[in-house]
Design an enzyme around this catalytic site. Structure first.
Site, PDB file in Angstrom:
ATOM      1  N   VAL A  54      -3.858   2.527   0.599  1.00  0.00           N
ATOM      2  CA  VAL A  54      -4.478   2.036  -0.624  1.00  0.00           C
ATOM      3  C   VAL A  54      -3.452   1.205  -1.397  1.00  0.00           C
ATOM      4  O   VAL A  54      -2.291   1.591  -1.521  1.00  0.00           O
ATOM      5  CB  VAL A  54      -4.976   3.220  -1.489  1.00  0.00           C
ATOM      6  CG1 VAL A  54      -5.455   2.759  -2.850  1.00  0.00           C
ATOM      7  CG2 VAL A  54      -6.082   3.973  -0.751  1.00  0.00           C
ATOM      8  N   THR A  65       0.819  -1.215   0.000  1.00  0.00           N
ATOM      9  CA  THR A  65       0.000   0.000   0.000  1.00  0.00           C
ATOM     10  C   THR A  65       0.851   1.262   0.000  1.00  0.00           C
ATOM     11  O   THR A  65       2.048   1.238   0.297  1.00  0.00           O
ATOM     12  CB  THR A  65      -0.932   0.036   1.231  1.00  0.00           C
ATOM     13  OG1 THR A  65      -0.142   0.096   2.422  1.00  0.00           O
ATOM     14  CG2 THR A  65      -1.824  -1.183   1.276  1.00  0.00           C
ATOM     15  N   ASP A  66       0.190   2.365  -0.309  1.00  0.00           N
ATOM     16  CA  ASP A  66       0.848   3.663  -0.235  1.00  0.00           C
ATOM     17  C   ASP A  66       0.569   4.286   1.141  1.00  0.00           C
ATOM     18  O   ASP A  66      -0.007   3.632   2.020  1.00  0.00           O
ATOM     19  CB  ASP A  66       0.377   4.571  -1.378  1.00  0.00           C
ATOM     20  CG  ASP A  66      -1.127   4.822  -1.370  1.00  0.00           C
ATOM     21  OD1 ASP A  66      -1.784   4.619  -0.329  1.00  0.00           O
ATOM     22  OD2 ASP A  66      -1.647   5.228  -2.430  1.00  0.00           O
ATOM     23  N   GLN A  67       0.929   5.525   1.320  1.00  0.00           N
ATOM     24  CA  GLN A  67       0.773   6.185   2.612  1.00  0.00           C
ATOM     25  C   GLN A  67      -0.698   6.287   3.047  1.00  0.00           C
ATOM     26  O   GLN A  67      -0.995   6.358   4.222  1.00  0.00           O
ATOM     27  CB  GLN A  67       1.405   7.577   2.559  1.00  0.00           C
ATOM     28  CG  GLN A  67       1.512   8.239   3.915  1.00  0.00           C
ATOM     29  CD  GLN A  67       2.281   9.544   3.839  1.00  0.00           C
ATOM     30  OE1 GLN A  67       2.535  10.062   2.769  1.00  0.00           O
ATOM     31  NE2 GLN A  67       2.631  10.075   4.997  1.00  0.00           N
TER      32      GLN A  67
END
Length: 139
Positions: A20, A15-17
């Site tokens: 997501v 995931t990203d920050q």
């Protein structure tokens, strides 16, 4: 039409920050689904490689519908969308635990010899695989 179903837990590293899933990770999940359906058909991709045959991706089409998020478990649904005896198109749908579709798409593959990268006929080289693909492909 046969549909293989594989559960994947969304890991933090995927995931990203914002929590997501990064878009490229869906490719990995589809590979997991593709490997699973091949095993459910009674075969192993590694056995094909031992015979000097590879199955490279020649096209990928994905439509991102809804974000998968960290902490969820998604289901990768995989089927044989199209099979010509030389080219295989796998279909995918990735659904979250709430039943919401996160991704739909396809990947196209052609079997080639490892040495020359020339396409081969699955029907001739792997008649057992050919028979099963013909049986389970989408009508």
């Amino acid at each position: 039409m046969y549909i293989s179903k594989t559960k994947v837990e969304v890991r933090y590293a995927e995931t990203d920050q914002m929590g997501v899933v990064y878009h490229a990770n869906y490719l990995v999940w589809c590979e997991i689904g593709r490997t699973k359906i091949i095993e459910e058909m009674g075969f192993k991709y590694a056995d094909m490689e031992k015979e000097g045959v590879l199955s490279p991706v020649i096209n990928v089409q994905f439509s991102y519908k809804y974000p998968a998020k960290y902490g969820e478990t998604v289901e990768v649904r995989t089927w044989v969308e199209e099979y010509t005896g030389v080219k295989v198109t796998y279909g995918y749908e990735i659904v979250n635990g709430e039943g919401v579709t996160c991704l739909t798409g396809t990947s196209e593959h052609v079997c080639v010899t490892k040495d020359s990268f020339r396409p081969i006929s699955m029907k001739r080289k792997f008649p057992n695989w050919h028979e099963v693909y013909e049986k389970i492909k989408k009508s």
